[in-house]
Design an enzyme around this catalytic site. Structure first.
Site, mmCIF file in Angstrom:
data_model
loop_
_atom_site.group_PDB
_atom_site.id
_atom_site.type_symbol
_atom_site.label_atom_id
_atom_site.label_comp_id
_atom_site.label_asym_id
_atom_site.label_seq_id
_atom_site.Cartn_x
_atom_site.Cartn_y
_atom_site.Cartn_z
ATOM 1 N N GLY A 674 0.817 -1.207 0.000
ATOM 2 C CA GLY A 674 0.000 0.000 0.000
ATOM 3 C C GLY A 674 0.847 1.251 0.000
ATOM 4 O O GLY A 674 2.022 1.229 0.368
ATOM 5 N N GLY A 679 4.058 7.869 3.022
ATOM 6 C CA GLY A 679 5.014 6.811 2.778
ATOM 7 C C GLY A 679 4.329 5.539 2.334
ATOM 8 O O GLY A 679 3.169 5.540 1.941
ATOM 9 N N VAL A 681 3.530 1.157 2.757
ATOM 10 C CA VAL A 681 3.242 0.109 3.724
ATOM 11 C C VAL A 681 3.706 -1.219 3.145
ATOM 12 O O VAL A 681 3.421 -1.532 1.979
ATOM 13 C CB VAL A 681 1.734 0.033 4.045
ATOM 14 C CG1 VAL A 681 1.469 -1.045 5.093
ATOM 15 C CG2 VAL A 681 1.230 1.384 4.552
ATOM 16 N N ASP A 808 -10.047 10.720 11.075
ATOM 17 C CA ASP A 808 -10.185 10.152 9.730
ATOM 18 C C ASP A 808 -10.863 8.785 9.823
ATOM 19 O O ASP A 808 -10.406 7.804 9.235
ATOM 20 C CB ASP A 808 -8.822 10.040 9.050
ATOM 21 C CG ASP A 808 -8.946 9.862 7.534
ATOM 22 O OD1 ASP A 808 -10.034 10.154 6.988
ATOM 23 O OD2 ASP A 808 -7.975 9.426 6.899
#
Length: 986
Positions: A674, A679, A681, A808
């Site tokens: 991901g 950044g 994953v 979020d």
């Protein structure tokens, strides 16, 4: 010659026998091919692997779900409740000439049904209910042997072929409810089906009157015509149905009186004619001594409640609210049975409360509100530990409230408002661990408020206004961390306002007007992040108005008629607060013309303060500029520097079974799973078989500029090695909750950071609901995900030393483990609210389109209620199966506005529920949708806390489990009668 003839006679039968065996073998082979074709027509994830035995090398009669007759031909197909999808291959199925049973209910079958179903001429049992078919149902007039037909909640629409049922004189059970058929009158074709014992036609668009011919169906034990548009009177012929066990007529437009002769229905246990326009008295019900549930709410009934109800030995639920009933309640009501709830609210009833309605210790709901009851609350109810909701408000009750009432251990609401009760709230209230709402206003209660009230830690609302309470307000009241409403006005409280109220972070409405409070206004009130209304008027408060109150965004502020002195803070000197300070002769102001101007000395002090503030702000800007310059210079380096060359600092937060080297070695392209704004994953597979998720965050971007908006836990506006970063990650690392993703460690260097999490193999909730990885989540799983995710957010909001706002919340940030248990993840925009910071004043719009709370439209200030809004959107996704933004909602509209526009009728509300959710769960799904609507209220102060959301979600499921206990097993038609406990929500 005779010998030759004998031989021919002997060989002829063998020849025919051989031919017959060949034909049988061919027929068996044909049936095998038919079933294999049927298997291919059904798709989907079958959790029971029912088709494992369906292969070309096995005998058809050994297939799971298949039963054969004595000749080896397929007689029964039972694939109900097997999570099947696909279409119904009727043409193929009806080639099974011996087929008598076809049971495919409680699946996910779709598409239209072909006319080929008419070829299944030997069918006796047909169940296609609880599916997602479309179009109209075909003519099946050739199925004259049919005994059981179940199509309820199967998705059919259009005109139903009622005439095709006319020849099915052997029909025993007919269940066609919960389909959107075209409006029609009650089908007269059914009135000749004399063997019918089960007729379920609820919610299928029937209109007109109930025909008198219904009395011909004397074998009926269940008759359900609810949620239609039926008009006229209940025909007296219905009293001929003396075998009836259940009669459901609710939510129609029926008028007139209950028919005489109901006394003939001696087997009737469940009778519901609620939500009609019926009138007259209830005297015909007095003979129904086997009644378990009697529900006639929202009608126009008059007269008295029959005294015989007090002798009914089986009565569990009685719901008569919103009528015009008079007279007393039978004094023996509920004395003989395990009563669940009694609701006679909003009538004109008089007399005293029956003493023994909780005699058996099972009552959960007690609703007598808005009547004319007199006398005291019987002492027996103080022992009714099962009570959840106790409401006797708006009556003429008097006397001292039995002490045990205050401490009922399972009570969620106690409402005694608008009576004539006297005496104190006793220390027993400390035992009310689940009490969320305490309403006792407009009585004559007196004495001091006991300190033990602070032990009732689930309290959300305390409404004690207009009584005679006196003494001090308990100093420990700040221990009520969930408290949202506190009304103490119009009493005789004295002493000072407790400073501990500043710890009630969810307090939105505080009214202490018209008491004898003295001392200063605590400055801690200015740090309440959700306070919307503050009324301290008409007391004896003194001292200056705290400057901290200026940071609040109040819709109402009233400090009038006290003894306040000093300058009115400039931030409060606005037109909206005109009149808020009147009656305080010691106040002065340079902005409010109705007050004397403050002295020059005061003005000089104010100017000095202004200069100091300006100097401080300027210095801060200078230091920030210098810091940014140094960061930019520091970021000008080679981006491709190997991770191995950096110096890493490891901080572990759990016992680790891996090394720093294993993690660094795995940060490779082939392990990338991901990408995010801060950044990448990676999935890391350890040597011991364990899997981890590692988020790699660059603290500088390729241009050498610092990334100020990280979407990684607590990295926003931080560098990799700052003290702030360490402190905030340390706070997150302290989280120990089953529904929050586990952070094992952080590995940081000067330029980047690695955060090591547990790996979630089932992806996100978004994946399971909306993408190519879509999985047909059953309702039980959806509800468990909702409760688990709510508990995770509840922990962040209420369970830590400092409030954590996620900012979020969305379905893609709810991850699912191997058992589909949820974890709240990706705290990239999260904000830890410092104990001294007051409201979050972050001026960055955080979140994802479709989930963002509307208050971002007029303020950037955000609190935990923004998380509640976003979670409400997630609940809507779970119930409807739709994304937050869909083209069908219309331009500039999202799922919240779409749901709001559909709250017009029961039919439109039901239409919003995901078609994958079977009918048996739709009532519970609607309850969850109601919770979602509460969570997405436009005004933040109207949204519940996450603690309340968890309670409501669990309560919705508890109500559903109660239904299953009351009802028992499904009836043969697959019907769950959710209406048996209507009225419990009062």
């Amino acid at each position: 010659m005779s010998s030759s003839t004998d031989r021919r006679k002997f060989h002829l039968p063998l020849h025919f026998l051989f031919l017959l065996l060949c034909l049988l073998s061919a027929a068996a082979a044909d049936e095998l091919q038919i079933l294999l074709a049927l298997k291919s027509a059904f798709q989907g994830s079958n959790t029971n692997n029912i088709f494992n035995t369906w292969n070309s090398t096995s005998r058809v009669c050994s297939f799971t779900g298949i039963a054969c007759n004595e000749n080896g031909f397929v007689r029964d197909i039972d694939l109900s409740n097997q999570n099947l999808s696909g279409f119904l291959a009727a043409d193929a199925i009806c080639q099974l000439k011996s087929l008598e049973t076809l049971s495919l209910g409680f699946n996910f079958l779709d598409g239209t049904i072909k006319e080929g179903l008419n070829n299944c001429v030997n069918l006796k049992y047909l169940d296609l209910g609880q599916n997602s078919f479309s179009g109209s149902f075909p003519d099946i007039s050739s199925l004259s042997r049919l005994e059981h037909l179940n199509l309820n909640n199967s998705g059919f629409s259009g005109t139903f072929p009622w005439k095709s049922l006319a020849n099915m004189t052997g029909l025993i059970r007919l269940s066609l409810g919960d389909n959107r058929f075209d409006q029609s009158l009650f089908p007269t074709e059914l009135l000749n089906l004399k063997k019918l014992n089960w007729l379920y036609l609820a919610n299928c668009s029937l209109g007109g009157p109930i025909p008198k011919g219904i009395g011909n169906l004397t074998e009926l034990i269940n008759l359900e015509l609810s949620q239609n548009n039926m008009v006229g009177e209940i025909p007296s012929e219905i009293t001929k149905l003396n075998k009836l066990w259940q009669l459901e007529l609710y939510d129609n437009k029926l008028t007139g009186r209950l028919p005489s002769g109901l006394r003939n229905l001696t087997n009737l246990e469940n009778f519901d004619a609620s939500q009609n326009r019926l009138e007259g008295d209830l005297s015909e019900l007095r003979f129904l001594e086997n009644s378990v549930t009697l529900q006639f709410y929202e009608n126009n009934f008059t007269g008295e409640i029959p005294a015989e109800f007090g002798e009914f030995k089986k009565l569990v639920n009685l719901s008569l609210y919103k009528n015009k009933l008079t007279g007393p309640l039978p004094q023996k009501l509920g004395s003989w049975s395990k009563t669940d709830f009694i609701d006679v609210s909003e009538n004109l009833l008089t007399g005293s409360i029956p003493p023994d309605m909780c005699k058996m210790g099972t009552m959960r709901g007690f609703f007598l509100l808005q009547n004319n009851f007199t006398g005291e609350i019987p002492a027996n109810y103080a022992k009714c530990t099962t009570l959840k909701r106790f409401r006797v408000n708006i009556n003429s009750l008097s006397g001292v409230v039995p002490p045990g009432i205050w401490g009922l251990p399972n009570a969620e609401i106690i409402d005694l408002t608008s009576n004539q009760f006297q005496g104190p709230i006793t220390s027993d209230i400390g035992n009310a661990k689940t009490l969320a709402q305490l309403f006792v206003s407009y009585n004559q209660l007196s004495g001091e408020l006991p300190d033990e009230i602070s032990k009732a830690t689930s309290l959300l609302s305390i409404v004690l206004n207009n009584n005679r309470f006196s003494g001090k307000i308990p100093g420990t009241i700040g221990d009520l961390k969930l408290l949202g409403t506190l009304y103490l006005q119009s009493n005789m409280f004295s002493a000072s306002i407790p400073k501990s109220l500043g710890s009630c972070d969810f307090l939105s409405d505080l009214n202490m007007a018209e008491n004898s409070l003295s001392g200063d206004i605590p400055s801690s009130l200015g740090s309440l992040p959700t306070l919307n209304s503050l009324n301290l008027s008409r007391n004896q408060l003194s001292g200056e108005i705290p400057m901290s109150l200026g940071s609040l965004r109040l819709s109402l502020l009233d400090l009038s008629h006290n003894r306040l002195t000093g300058a009115i803070p400039k931030s409060l000197s606005i037109e909206a607060y005109n009149g808020s300070f009147s009656g305080n002769s010691g106040l002065c102001s340079t902005d409010v013309s109705s007050f004397p101007r403050c002295s020059s000395r005061s003005g000089m002090s104010k100017d000095v303060r202004t200069l100091i503030i300006c100097f401080s702000v300027g210095l801060a800007i200078l230091l920030a500029s210098l810091t940014c310059f140094l960061f930019l210079k520091k970021g000008e380096k080679d981006e491709d520097r190997s991770l191995k060359e950096e110096s890493w600092d490891v901080k572990s937060f759990h016992v680790m079974s891996f090394t720093e080297g294993e993690i660094l070695d795995s940060i490779q392209q082939e392990n990338l799973i991901g990408k995010g704004g801060s950044g990448n994953v990676y999935r890391v597979s350890l040597a011991n078989g364990k899997e981890l998720a590692v988020k790699h965050i660059w603290n500088t971007n390729p241009n050498g500029r610092k990334k100020f908006e990280s979407t990684t836990p607590m990295l926003a506006k931080r560098g990799g090695k700052s003290k702030e970063f360490d402190a905030e990650v340390q706070t997150l690392s302290s989280i120990r909750h089953v529904n929050v993703v586990k952070l094992y460690c952080s590995i940081t260097s000067e330029d980047s950071s690695l955060l090591v999490y547990e790996y979630m193999p089932n992806g996100s909730l978004w994946d399971r609901l909306h993408t190519c990885q879509k999985m047909k989540l059953d309702w039980e799983t959806r509800h468990e995900i909702a409760v688990g995710a709510a508990k995770g957010l509840e922990y962040l909001h209420h369970g830590l030393e400092r409030l954590v706002i996620h900012r979020d919340v969305k379905s893609s940030n709810i991850l699912l483990d191997e058992f589909l248990k949820p974890r709240i993840a990706d705290f990239g925009l999260a904000k830890i609210v410092q104990a001294t910071a007051g409201k979050d004043s972050t001026h960055v719009i955080a979140g994802t389109h479709g989930y963002i709370a509307p208050e971002y439209g007029y303020t950037y200030k955000v609190n935990e209620k923004s998380d509640v809004y976003s979670f409400g959107v997630v609940l809507m996704e779970l119930v409807t199966g739709k994304r937050p933004i869909e083209a069908e909602f219309g331009e500039n509209k999202d799922i919240v506005s779409w749901v709001s526009s559909m709250l017009k009728s029961r039919e439109s509300i039901l239409s919003m529920v995901d078609s994958y959710i079977p009918e048996v769960y739709k009532e519970e799904a609607i309850k969850v949708l109601r919770i979602a609507v509460l969570c997405t209220a436009r005004l933040p102060e109207l949204r519940p806390s996450m603690r309340s959301v968890v309670q409501m979600l669990e309560e919705a499921h508890e109500t559903f489990k109660l239904l299953k206990i009351v009802i028992g097993k499904d009836d043969a038609a697959g019907n769950k009668k959710m209406e048996l406990v209507k009225g419990i929500e009062n």
